[in-house]
Design an enzyme around this catalytic site. Structure first.
Site, PDB file in Angstrom:
ATOM      1  N   ASP A 101       0.847  -1.382  -0.164  1.00 12.90           N
ATOM      2  CA  ASP A 101       0.005  -0.124  -0.051  1.00 12.90           C
ATOM      3  C   ASP A 101       0.940   1.248   0.052  1.00 12.90           C
ATOM      4  O   ASP A 101       2.142   1.072   0.313  1.00 12.90           O
ATOM      5  CB  ASP A 101      -0.902  -0.033   1.258  1.00 12.90           C
ATOM      6  CG  ASP A 101      -2.086  -1.104   1.342  1.00 12.90           C
ATOM      7  OD1 ASP A 101      -2.034  -1.644  -0.058  1.00 12.90           O
ATOM      8  OD2 ASP A 101      -2.487  -1.469   2.436  1.00 12.90           O
TER       9      ASP A 101
HETATM   10  N1  URA Z   1      -1.376  -5.897   3.651  1.00  6.00           N
HETATM   11  C1  URA Z   1      -1.816  -4.564   3.806  1.00  6.00           C
HETATM   12  O1  URA Z   1      -2.887  -4.520   4.387  1.00  6.00           O
HETATM   13  N2  URA Z   1      -1.163  -3.675   3.275  1.00  6.00           N
HETATM   14  C2  URA Z   1       0.091  -3.834   2.516  1.00  6.00           C
HETATM   15  O2  URA Z   1       0.697  -2.978   1.834  1.00  6.00           O
HETATM   16  C3  URA Z   1       0.656  -5.269   2.418  1.00  6.00           C
HETATM   17  C4  URA Z   1      -0.214  -6.147   3.182  1.00  6.00           C
END
Ligand code: URA
Length: 243
Positions: A101
């Site tokens: 993310d």
């Molecule tokens: N899980 C999440 O919630 N975000 C990420 O970036 C990776 C795994």
């Protein structure tokens, strides 16, 4: 520019005739768009057939990036924000293996090796990813058990995971939890914690398979050694043991 069926066949995926059949069935994408028969492509285009990336004849590159916060995990962002690709200067068309993310930091693998990407991201191969999660409050053992046994998110239970509390800070009332999962569902870690009533304050991916961030600072990257690449292939072929 070359006809797409020729490029698919040259990559060894299937015959030209079979490639044309797949195109007619709407199973071939170029840069995320379904294409029609006779489409021509350039060397930088990303081709996906039936969900699999096609390896064109170019030198393979493999990188580990320590992704900083505030960078998008995509090859091109419609809002023109900085992407993970901008952090690695190369003329070849590399792409991220999986996704972190915008606000998640940590280990991201990037390559132009479609075959390895398909292997690493195939659920059957159960590639472990270890995350460090900062949450508000105490995470007691029964909650860890729940995380480990699987949590229903969006109607489907998550696979078994491993979770432990690394630290609890009384002053800030925050816990640092280490969780290792092998699935790669969208925002999975955040959703798992949200589902049991915790808000994720910070998230970092510390390892991917046997790879870690050792020697890298945020924003830095390095190439994988041929030995590491070989080991990644080996691990995928040996699944589910990743040692
Ligand atoms: N899980 C999440 O919630 N975000 C990420 O970036 C990776 C795994």
């Amino acid at each position: 520019m070359e006809r797409i069926s020729k490029v698919i066949a040259n990559a060894g995926y299937c015959s030209r005739r079979k490639a044309d059949e797949l195109i007619e069935k709407g199973l071939v994408e170029v840069n995320g768009e379904i294409v029609t028969l006779g489409t021509k492509v350039k060397s930088s285009d990303i081709i996906k057939v039936n969900g699999n990336f096609i390896n064109k004849k170019e030198e393979k590159e493999y990188y580990i990036l320590y992704k900083p916060r505030g960078i998008v995990t995509t090859t091109k962002d419609e809002k023109n924000r900085k992407t993970v690709i901008d952090l690695i200067p190369t003329k070849n068309r590399i792409y991220p293996v999986g996704r972190l993310d915008y606000d998640t930091t940590g280990l991201l693998l990037l390559t132009n090796d479609g075959k390895l990407t398909n292997l690493l991201t195939h659920p059957r191969n159960e590639i472990d990813k270890k995350y460090i999660v900062k949450v508000e409050g105490i995470v007691p053992p029964p909650v860890l058990k729940k995380l480990e046994k699987g949590i229903i998110i969006e109607g489907k239970k998550t696979a078994k995971s491993k979770a432990r509390v690394k630290k609890y800070d009384k002053k800030t009332n925050t816990s640092i939890v280490e969780i290792t999962i092998h699935e790669g569902r969208n925002h999975q870690v955040k959703k798992m914690f949200n589902a049991i009533g915790y808000d994720v304050k910070k998230l970092k991916r510390e390892t991917y398979c046997f790879l870690d961030l050792h020697g890298l600072k945020s924003g830095e990257y390095r190439s994988l050694s041929p030995k590491e690449v070989k080991k990644l292939y080996f691990v995928c072929q040996q699944n589910p043991t990743q040692k």
